[in-house]
Design a protein around this motif. Structure first.
Motif, PDB file in Angstrom:
ATOM      1  N   GLY A 103       0.781  -1.224   0.000  1.00 38.03           N
ATOM      2  CA  GLY A 103       0.000   0.000   0.000  1.00 38.03           C
ATOM      3  C   GLY A 103       0.813   1.274   0.000  1.00 38.03           C
ATOM      4  O   GLY A 103       0.502   2.220  -0.728  1.00 38.03           O
ATOM      5  N   GLU A 104       1.878   1.330   0.819  1.00 35.88           N
ATOM      6  CA  GLU A 104       2.646   2.567   0.868  1.00 35.88           C
ATOM      7  C   GLU A 104       3.334   2.851  -0.459  1.00 35.88           C
ATOM      8  O   GLU A 104       3.582   4.013  -0.800  1.00 35.88           O
ATOM      9  N   HIS A 105       3.612   1.816  -1.239  1.00 36.26           N
ATOM     10  CA  HIS A 105       4.166   2.029  -2.572  1.00 36.26           C
ATOM     11  C   HIS A 105       3.087   2.511  -3.544  1.00 36.26           C
ATOM     12  O   HIS A 105       3.374   3.294  -4.447  1.00 36.26           O
ATOM     13  N   SER A 106       1.878   2.038  -3.360  1.00 39.20           N
ATOM     14  CA  SER A 106       0.766   2.514  -4.186  1.00 39.20           C
ATOM     15  C   SER A 106       0.502   3.994  -3.950  1.00 39.20           C
ATOM     16  O   SER A 106       0.193   4.744  -4.883  1.00 39.20           O
ATOM     17  N   HIS A 125      -3.437  -7.553  -3.397  1.00 41.72           N
ATOM     18  CA  HIS A 125      -3.071  -6.738  -2.229  1.00 41.72           C
ATOM     19  C   HIS A 125      -2.090  -7.491  -1.329  1.00 41.72           C
ATOM     20  O   HIS A 125      -2.134  -8.710  -1.214  1.00 41.72           O
ATOM     21  N   HIS A 126      -1.227  -6.708  -0.645  1.00 38.02           N
ATOM     22  CA  HIS A 126      -0.091  -7.294   0.082  1.00 38.02           C
ATOM     23  C   HIS A 126       0.223  -6.488   1.353  1.00 38.02           C
ATOM     24  O   HIS A 126       1.382  -6.372   1.720  1.00 38.02           O
ATOM     25  N   THR A 127      -0.804  -5.922   1.977  1.00 31.21           N
ATOM     26  CA  THR A 127      -0.742  -5.104   3.198  1.00 31.21           C
ATOM     27  C   THR A 127      -0.260  -3.685   2.920  1.00 31.21           C
ATOM     28  O   THR A 127       0.105  -3.336   1.788  1.00 31.21           O
ATOM     29  N   TRP A 128      -0.229  -2.900   3.980  1.00 33.51           N
ATOM     30  CA  TRP A 128       0.217  -1.509   3.892  1.00 33.51           C
ATOM     31  C   TRP A 128       1.729  -1.409   3.817  1.00 33.51           C
ATOM     32  O   TRP A 128       2.266  -0.744   2.938  1.00 33.51           O
ATOM     33  N   ASN A 129       2.468  -2.069   4.733  1.00 31.00           N
ATOM     34  CA  ASN A 129       3.927  -1.923   4.688  1.00 31.00           C
ATOM     35  C   ASN A 129       4.681  -3.219   4.986  1.00 31.00           C
ATOM     36  O   ASN A 129       5.804  -3.188   5.490  1.00 31.00           O
ATOM     37  N   HIS A 130       4.066  -4.364   4.692  1.00 25.73           N
ATOM     38  CA  HIS A 130       4.756  -5.654   4.668  1.00 25.73           C
ATOM     39  C   HIS A 130       5.261  -6.100   6.049  1.00 25.73           C
ATOM     40  O   HIS A 130       6.394  -6.566   6.183  1.00 25.73           O
ATOM     41  N   PRO A 131       4.439  -6.040   7.093  1.00 29.40           N
ATOM     42  CA  PRO A 131       4.888  -6.558   8.388  1.00 29.40           C
ATOM     43  C   PRO A 131       4.651  -8.065   8.492  1.00 29.40           C
ATOM     44  O   PRO A 131       4.002  -8.675   7.633  1.00 29.40           O
ATOM     45  N   SER A 132       5.144  -8.658   9.558  1.00 30.80           N
ATOM     46  CA  SER A 132       4.797 -10.036   9.895  1.00 30.80           C
ATOM     47  C   SER A 132       3.465  -9.992  10.632  1.00 30.80           C
ATOM     48  O   SER A 132       3.403  -9.665  11.817  1.00 30.80           O
ATOM     49  N   ALA A 150      -7.249  -0.305   0.932  1.00 29.50           N
ATOM     50  CA  ALA A 150      -7.886   0.999   0.714  1.00 29.50           C
ATOM     51  C   ALA A 150      -7.056   1.907  -0.180  1.00 29.50           C
ATOM     52  O   ALA A 150      -7.584   2.568  -1.080  1.00 29.50           O
ATOM     53  N   VAL A 151      -5.743   1.946   0.050  1.00 30.45           N
ATOM     54  CA  VAL A 151      -4.921   2.851  -0.760  1.00 30.45           C
ATOM     55  C   VAL A 151      -4.701   2.294  -2.160  1.00 30.45           C
ATOM     56  O   VAL A 151      -4.587   3.065  -3.129  1.00 30.45           O
ATOM     57  N   ASP A 152      -4.655   0.963  -2.293  1.00 32.02           N
ATOM     58  CA  ASP A 152      -4.593   0.385  -3.635  1.00 32.02           C
ATOM     59  C   ASP A 152      -5.850   0.745  -4.428  1.00 32.02           C
ATOM     60  O   ASP A 152      -5.780   1.112  -5.608  1.00 32.02           O
ATOM     61  N   GLU A 153      -7.004   0.633  -3.779  1.00 37.58           N
ATOM     62  CA  GLU A 153      -8.267   0.964  -4.440  1.00 37.58           C
ATOM     63  C   GLU A 153      -8.357   2.456  -4.767  1.00 37.58           C
ATOM     64  O   GLU A 153      -8.910   2.837  -5.808  1.00 37.58           O
ATOM     65  N   PRO A 167     -10.570  -9.366  -5.156  1.00 33.07           N
ATOM     66  CA  PRO A 167     -10.384  -9.919  -3.815  1.00 33.07           C
ATOM     67  C   PRO A 167      -9.279 -10.961  -3.736  1.00 33.07           C
ATOM     68  O   PRO A 167      -9.496 -12.124  -3.392  1.00 33.07           O
ATOM     69  N   PHE A 168      -8.058 -10.534  -4.078  1.00 29.96           N
ATOM     70  CA  PHE A 168      -6.878 -11.396  -4.018  1.00 29.96           C
ATOM     71  C   PHE A 168      -5.903 -10.796  -3.007  1.00 29.96           C
ATOM     72  O   PHE A 168      -5.571  -9.610  -3.092  1.00 29.96           O
ATOM     73  N   PHE A 169      -5.396 -11.618  -2.095  1.00 28.25           N
ATOM     74  CA  PHE A 169      -4.474 -11.145  -1.064  1.00 28.25           C
ATOM     75  C   PHE A 169      -3.350 -12.156  -0.880  1.00 28.25           C
ATOM     76  O   PHE A 169      -3.575 -13.367  -0.959  1.00 28.25           O
ATOM     77  N   ARG A 170      -2.153 -11.636  -0.632  1.00 31.36           N
ATOM     78  CA  ARG A 170      -1.017 -12.500  -0.285  1.00 31.36           C
ATOM     79  C   ARG A 170      -0.382 -11.993   1.000  1.00 31.36           C
ATOM     80  O   ARG A 170      -0.099 -10.799   1.130  1.00 31.36           O
ATOM     81  N   PHE A 171      -0.154 -12.901   1.939  1.00 31.40           N
ATOM     82  CA  PHE A 171       0.488 -12.535   3.197  1.00 31.40           C
ATOM     83  C   PHE A 171       1.964 -12.229   2.981  1.00 31.40           C
ATOM     84  O   PHE A 171       2.640 -12.954   2.244  1.00 31.40           O
TER      85      PHE A 171
END
Length: 268
Positions: A103-106, A125-132, A150-153, A167-171
């Motif tokens: 997200g922060e890159h988006s 989608h891959h979270t806002w800033n890639h935490p564990s 939200a920021v990707d959208e 609706p695709f997400f990767r941890f």
């Protein structure tokens, strides 16, 4: 993290329209006007209620791919230094991929997010800033997921909704938890693992990466491949890998979100 209460939610009907538009764009993109390219072999519509979790590195099930079929996925972008090179390589071979964005890159590069989609690729989608995520509380992890969506959208459609049009997400690092998996399934968001990867988080030369990736592909014969469009060695390696796929009778499958209420297992 910004106040999530300021986000606007998309009504289900609008979400369905966006999914249909994405599907139509992808179907058009599968037709390549140039002969002699790898091209996109087929389009696979993925419904979260049918495929809630896929990728054999993390889950017991994967997508219904035939022998010599691959799905190209890229994590952690977009990056202005490397993502355009990845997009150029894909476009040169008329190939479409799925990009799981941070997200922060988006936020920093919304033009690249829109370019990824405009060129027929799928945005996950891959979270806002890639935490564990398992190291966070459930509330904090949910905020990380929602903020990224939200920021990707917002970059894609101008609406900061936590209901993703795709609706695709990767941890991050494939680190999940039962509670988070259940949460995403309840929200009808498919979780993507991978069937194999190129280990490009390790610095290597493009030739080394190509050799490693081809070896793993020969062993697996098909599958969801994880790469990173933020790695310069991957961007440099990709044209040669796509040529290898073309010259060795491999086929690229492009993933799109299934249109609600009409999804079935299999291809369009």
């Amino acid at each position: 993290m910004e106040n999530m209460s300021r986000q606007r939610w998309l009504p289900p009907a609008i979400g369905a329209v966006l999914a249909a538009l994405t599907l139509a764009t992808a179907a058009q993109a599968a037709n390549c006007p140039r002969e002699g390219t790898l091209g996109t072999s087929r389009i696979l519509a993925v419904a979260p209620n049918v495929y809630p979790r896929v990728g054999l590195k993390s889950f017991p099930e994967t997508l219904p791919l035939h022998d010599h079929e691959v799905v190209l996925t890229f994590d952690d972008g977009p990056s202005p230094l490397t993502t355009p090179k990845v997009l150029a390589a894909l476009a040169n071979e008329c190939v479409r991929a799925t990009f799981f964005l941070i997200g922060e890159h988006s936020v920093d590069h919304p033009d690249l997010v829109r370019r990824i989609a405009a060129e027929g690729n799928t945005v996950g989608h891959h979270t806002w800033n890639h935490p564990s995520l398992p190291k966070l509380s459930l509330s904090e992890a949910t905020d990380e997921i929602d903020h990224g969506i939200a920021v990707d959208e917002m970059a894609l459609h101008g609406v900061a909704t936590t209901t993703p049009s795709t609706p695709f997400f990767r941890f991050p690092n494939f680190e999940s938890s039962p509670a988070l998996l259940d949460l995403l399934q309840s929200r009808e968001i498919s979780v993507f693992g991978a069937d194999f990867w190129v280990s490009d988080w390790i610095r290597m030369t493009p030739d080394q990466e190509l050799k490693l990736l081809i070896g793993r592909l020969k062993n697996a014969r098909k599958g969801i491949i994880l790469m990173h469009d933020t790695k310069p060695w991957t961007a440099a390696m990709l044209p040669a890998f796509l040529r290898y796929l073309r010259n060795n009778d491999y086929h690229v499958v492009h993933l799109v979100p299934a249109v609600p209420d009409v999804a079935v297992k299999g291809e369009l």
